[in-house]
Scaffold this motif. Structure first.
Motif, PDB file in Angstrom:
ATOM      1  N   ASN A  36     -39.929 -20.796  39.553  1.00 44.25           N
ATOM      2  CA  ASN A  36     -39.644 -19.616  40.357  1.00 44.25           C
ATOM      3  C   ASN A  36     -40.948 -19.196  41.010  1.00 44.25           C
ATOM      4  O   ASN A  36     -41.925 -18.935  40.316  1.00 44.25           O
ATOM      5  N   PHE A  37     -40.960 -19.127  42.324  1.00 41.47           N
ATOM      6  CA  PHE A  37     -42.181 -18.861  43.065  1.00 41.47           C
ATOM      7  C   PHE A  37     -42.029 -17.580  43.883  1.00 41.47           C
ATOM      8  O   PHE A  37     -41.216 -17.526  44.803  1.00 41.47           O
ATOM      9  N   THR A  38     -42.816 -16.579  43.546  1.00 41.96           N
ATOM     10  CA  THR A  38     -42.871 -15.350  44.334  1.00 41.96           C
ATOM     11  C   THR A  38     -43.964 -15.534  45.372  1.00 41.96           C
ATOM     12  O   THR A  38     -45.056 -16.016  45.057  1.00 41.96           O
ATOM     13  N   ILE A  39     -43.693 -15.154  46.602  1.00 40.96           N
ATOM     14  CA  ILE A  39     -44.679 -15.321  47.680  1.00 40.96           C
ATOM     15  C   ILE A  39     -45.756 -14.248  47.563  1.00 40.96           C
ATOM     16  O   ILE A  39     -45.453 -13.062  47.468  1.00 40.96           O
ATOM     17  N   CYS A  40     -47.021 -14.679  47.569  1.00 40.13           N
ATOM     18  CA  CYS A  40     -48.152 -13.747  47.539  1.00 40.13           C
ATOM     19  C   CYS A  40     -48.240 -12.987  48.861  1.00 40.13           C
ATOM     20  O   CYS A  40     -48.162 -13.602  49.926  1.00 40.13           O
ATOM     21  N   THR A  52     -37.438  -4.560  51.540  1.00 39.09           N
ATOM     22  CA  THR A  52     -38.520  -4.459  50.552  1.00 39.09           C
ATOM     23  C   THR A  52     -39.709  -5.364  50.875  1.00 39.09           C
ATOM     24  O   THR A  52     -40.747  -5.249  50.231  1.00 39.09           O
ATOM     25  N   LYS A  53     -39.530  -6.269  51.830  1.00 38.95           N
ATOM     26  CA  LYS A  53     -40.555  -7.257  52.175  1.00 38.95           C
ATOM     27  C   LYS A  53     -40.964  -8.082  50.943  1.00 38.95           C
ATOM     28  O   LYS A  53     -42.126  -8.364  50.696  1.00 38.95           O
ATOM     29  N   TYR A  54     -39.960  -8.469  50.182  1.00 34.89           N
ATOM     30  CA  TYR A  54     -40.143  -9.308  49.001  1.00 34.89           C
ATOM     31  C   TYR A  54     -39.618 -10.696  49.337  1.00 34.89           C
ATOM     32  O   TYR A  54     -38.539 -10.827  49.909  1.00 34.89           O
ATOM     33  N   ALA A  55     -40.362 -11.732  48.971  1.00 33.45           N
ATOM     34  CA  ALA A  55     -39.954 -13.089  49.318  1.00 33.45           C
ATOM     35  C   ALA A  55     -40.195 -14.044  48.153  1.00 33.45           C
ATOM     36  O   ALA A  55     -41.172 -13.904  47.415  1.00 33.45           O
ATOM     37  N   THR A  56     -39.292 -15.010  48.024  1.00 32.81           N
ATOM     38  CA  THR A  56     -39.429 -16.050  47.015  1.00 32.81           C
ATOM     39  C   THR A  56     -39.150 -17.403  47.646  1.00 32.81           C
ATOM     40  O   THR A  56     -38.529 -17.498  48.699  1.00 32.81           O
ATOM     41  N   TRP A  57     -39.617 -18.432  46.988  1.00 32.21           N
ATOM     42  CA  TRP A  57     -39.334 -19.802  47.391  1.00 32.21           C
ATOM     43  C   TRP A  57     -38.815 -20.519  46.151  1.00 32.21           C
ATOM     44  O   TRP A  57     -39.427 -20.461  45.083  1.00 32.21           O
ATOM     45  N   ILE A  58     -37.677 -21.170  46.273  1.00 35.57           N
ATOM     46  CA  ILE A  58     -37.048 -21.863  45.152  1.00 35.57           C
ATOM     47  C   ILE A  58     -37.053 -23.359  45.456  1.00 35.57           C
ATOM     48  O   ILE A  58     -36.428 -23.803  46.428  1.00 35.57           O
ATOM     49  N   TYR A  71     -44.348 -18.566  38.913  1.00 37.32           N
ATOM     50  CA  TYR A  71     -45.605 -18.725  39.637  1.00 37.32           C
ATOM     51  C   TYR A  71     -45.627 -17.809  40.855  1.00 37.32           C
ATOM     52  O   TYR A  71     -44.603 -17.278  41.266  1.00 37.32           O
ATOM     53  N   VAL A  72     -46.820 -17.676  41.429  1.00 37.25           N
ATOM     54  CA  VAL A  72     -46.959 -17.048  42.737  1.00 37.25           C
ATOM     55  C   VAL A  72     -47.450 -18.124  43.699  1.00 37.25           C
ATOM     56  O   VAL A  72     -48.137 -19.057  43.307  1.00 37.25           O
ATOM     57  N   LEU A  73     -47.067 -17.995  44.954  1.00 36.26           N
ATOM     58  CA  LEU A  73     -47.351 -19.021  45.952  1.00 36.26           C
ATOM     59  C   LEU A  73     -48.017 -18.398  47.163  1.00 36.26           C
ATOM     60  O   LEU A  73     -47.492 -17.447  47.736  1.00 36.26           O
ATOM     61  N   GLU A  74     -49.172 -18.912  47.509  1.00 34.87           N
ATOM     62  CA  GLU A  74     -49.833 -18.548  48.764  1.00 34.87           C
ATOM     63  C   GLU A  74     -49.428 -19.596  49.793  1.00 34.87           C
ATOM     64  O   GLU A  74     -49.820 -20.750  49.688  1.00 34.87           O
ATOM     65  N   ILE A  75     -48.640 -19.181  50.750  1.00 31.06           N
ATOM     66  CA  ILE A  75     -48.137 -20.117  51.765  1.00 31.06           C
ATOM     67  C   ILE A  75     -49.236 -20.428  52.778  1.00 31.06           C
ATOM     68  O   ILE A  75     -49.858 -19.528  53.320  1.00 31.06           O
TER      69      ILE A  75
END
Length: 125
Positions: free
Chosen positions: A66-70, A53-59, A111-115
């Protein structure tokens, strides 16, 4: 006649009240297009992703959230250079997840996170 004027003024006042209220009550932008809430600098956490799905999170390891990767597809090579579940250090920009606008009590830590940068946490701190 006097009653018509009072009714007309009342209706006009109510319409103006809602018109002015709706103009000044703009929704805050959220998600990847939103305003920066805070920045992460060398924060320890765990990267997790799904290749299909190309879905990514960072915990985060030490803080709540809860951080979903932008736009994970844009940094997919960086994300997948680590094993899913691996402990990493992250630098990036954090923004509100749009879910918080629907239910702020339930989604307050979402949150969303721009790496900007991600490295393996070699020192385990």
């Amino acid at each position: 006649m006097r009653m018509k004027n009072i009714l007309r003024v009342t209706i006009t006042s109510v319409v103006l009240f809602f018109l002015v209220g709706s103009i000044s009550c703009k929704k805050e932008k959220c998600g990847c297009e939103g305003e920066e809430k805070f920045a992460l600098t060398e924060e320890v956490g765990f990267i997790s992703y799904n290749e299909e799905t190309k879905y990514a999170t960072w915990i985060p390891k030490y803080t709540y959230g809860n951080f979903t990767i932008c736009d994970p597809a844009d940094s997919w090579d960086l994300i997948t250079s680590f094993d899913s579940g691996e402990e990493v250090l992250v630098w990036g920009t954090v923004k509100d997840d749009c879910m918080a606008q629907m239910n702020p009590q339930y989604y307050s830590g979402y949150y969303v996170l721009e790496i900007e940068k991600m490295e393996l946490n070699e020192f385990g701190h």
